[in-house]
Design an enzyme around this catalytic site. Structure first.
Site, mmCIF file in Angstrom:
data_model
loop_
_atom_site.group_PDB
_atom_site.id
_atom_site.type_symbol
_atom_site.label_atom_id
_atom_site.label_comp_id
_atom_site.label_asym_id
_atom_site.label_seq_id
_atom_site.Cartn_x
_atom_site.Cartn_y
_atom_site.Cartn_z
ATOM 1 N N HIS A 169 0.845 -1.202 0.000
ATOM 2 C CA HIS A 169 0.000 0.000 0.000
ATOM 3 C C HIS A 169 0.873 1.242 0.000
ATOM 4 C CE1 HIS A 169 0.901 -0.502 4.244
ATOM 5 N NE2 HIS A 169 0.323 0.638 4.557
ATOM 6 N N ASP B 28 5.950 4.464 4.981
ATOM 7 C CA ASP B 28 6.858 3.485 5.578
ATOM 8 C C ASP B 28 6.924 2.178 4.789
ATOM 9 O OD1 ASP B 28 4.174 3.280 6.486
ATOM 10 O OD2 ASP B 28 4.774 1.940 8.102
ATOM 11 N N HIS B 29 6.211 2.093 3.696
ATOM 12 C CA HIS B 29 6.260 0.893 2.855
ATOM 13 C C HIS B 29 6.797 1.199 1.451
ATOM 14 C CE1 HIS B 29 3.814 -1.682 5.631
ATOM 15 N NE2 HIS B 29 3.579 -0.473 6.095
ATOM 16 N N HIS C 136 -7.155 -1.804 5.845
ATOM 17 C CA HIS C 136 -6.311 -0.776 6.457
ATOM 18 C C HIS C 136 -7.014 0.559 6.206
ATOM 19 C CE1 HIS C 136 -2.672 0.762 8.112
ATOM 20 N NE2 HIS C 136 -2.094 1.144 6.985
ATOM 21 N N HIS D 182 1.562 3.844 1.836
ATOM 22 C CA HIS D 182 1.978 4.629 2.998
ATOM 23 C C HIS D 182 3.498 4.744 2.970
ATOM 24 C CE1 HIS D 182 -1.834 4.246 5.728
ATOM 25 N NE2 HIS D 182 -1.869 5.309 4.947
ATOM 26 N N ASP E 178 -0.275 -3.746 5.990
ATOM 27 C CA ASP E 178 -0.870 -3.425 7.278
ATOM 28 C C ASP E 178 -2.344 -3.821 7.233
ATOM 29 O OD1 ASP E 178 1.591 -2.191 7.569
ATOM 30 O OD2 ASP E 178 0.793 -0.167 7.669
ATOM 31 N N HIS F 84 6.240 -5.330 12.202
ATOM 32 C CA HIS F 84 5.600 -4.022 12.070
ATOM 33 C C HIS F 84 5.259 -3.441 13.455
ATOM 34 C CE1 HIS F 84 2.732 -0.918 10.592
ATOM 35 N NE2 HIS F 84 3.508 -0.938 9.535
HETATM 36 ZN ZN LIG Z 1 0.060 1.617 6.545
#
Ligand SMILES: [Zn+2]
Length: 305
Positions: A63, A67-68, A143, A65, A214, A272
């Site tokens: 996804h 941090d990914h 998520h 976001h 997530d 995570h």
């Molecule tokens: Zn996320």
């Protein structure tokens, strides 16, 4: 049999810490590396793990976001510097394609290799990737934004003929090949017909690894990953922070374990983690209470599948 190794590159969640990087994992099968998520420190972690960048066959992003994904742009720049010419496949939600193009134009100017961008489909369970080793299908996750997990499955292995059958009837190569191809073989000298269903067997079930982050606890995802050898499931919080987990679209360690039990997976890796946890043992204890075959994801650990 080629070994499968899952290398944990990043076990942290949104905020990196001194000891934890944001989400990224490398699934290494033979000479091919499949990168799953690509948080900010991914290049450094790949370097520490001595994983050559040029062996990355494809990147799968759950996804959009930060941090990914934020590690992807630096990785592309470095790959270009390595002289890579082989195309790189990227599987991610559609808006990332324009962002990649913009970053390349702004900072890299010219890539030596082609990026084959594949927008993830909406409906889960679709096969999005296949090569000579594996196929990859998507897993439904819930998520705050559209998110999909990935299941990496070995292709079904060709069946073998039971050795006692080969010995008893002195089967020729041609007869063995016909049986393996699903054909019946009539042995006139023995007045016998050999049927594939009676003489073939599977040496072992194909291996599978599933990656789920997530996400909230999502019972409907269980059929998509049932029985996998290894499941990586997010466990951002301990159960006392369940309201916060629900509010932010995450799972607790207890929920990760409950999901692993529900999906009858063989082993669970949790990760995570929220940056608030310096000591991860409470997360592990909480999960192992429900699903004993749980281990913690830790940077640069290798899990053999
Ligand atoms: Zn996320």
């Amino acid at each position: 049999m080629l070994p499968w190794h899952l290398v944990i590159l990043g076990s942290g969640s949104a905020r990196p810490t001194a000891h934890r990087a944001p989400s990224a994992q490398a699934l290494c099968i033979g000479r091919r590396i499949y990168l799953v998520d690509c948080g900010e420190a991914t290049q450094m972690q790949l370097s520490k793990a001595a994983i050559p960048l040029e062996r990355i066959a494809a990147v799968f992003v759950t996804h959009l976001h930060a941090d990914h994904t934020l590690g992807l742009f630096g990785l592309l720049a470095s790959l270009s510097m390595t002289g890579r010419t082989a195309p790189l496949a990227i599987y991610a939600h559609a808006p990332l394609e324009a962002m990649i193009a913009h970053i390349i134009e702004l900072f890299i100017a010219h890539l030596n290799f082609e990026i084959c961008f594949h927008a993830l489909p909406d409906e889960p369970g679709a096969e999005i990737y296949s090569d000579s080793q594996i196929s990859v299908t998507t897993i439904p996750l819930h998520h705050r934004i559209p998110t999909l997990g990935f299941k990496f499955a070995e292709h079904p292995l060709p069946p073998n003929i039971r050795p006692e059958i080969v010995a008893r009837y002195q089967l020729s190569r041609h007869e063995i090949a016909r049986l393996k191809a699903g054909e019946e073989v009539a042995l006139t000298s023995e007045a016998t017909i050999l049927r594939p269903s009676e003489v073939l067997y599977q040496r072992r079930p194909p291996r599978a690894f599933a990656y789920m982050t997530d996400t909230l606890f999502t019972a409907s995802a269980a059929p998509f990953v049932r029985g996998v050898d290894l499941l990586y499931h997010e466990a951002t919080y301990t159960q006392d922070l369940l309201p916060l987990a629900k509010q932010t679209g995450h799972s607790t360690a207890q929920q990760a374990a409950e999901f692993a039990r529900l999906a009858e997976v063989k082993r669970l890796v949790i990760g995570h983690y929220s940056a608030r946890y310096h000591d991860l043992e409470p997360l592990l204890a909480e999960a192992q209470h429900i699903f004993p075959a749980t281990v913690l994801a830790k940077e640069l650990d290798i899990h053999t599948i």
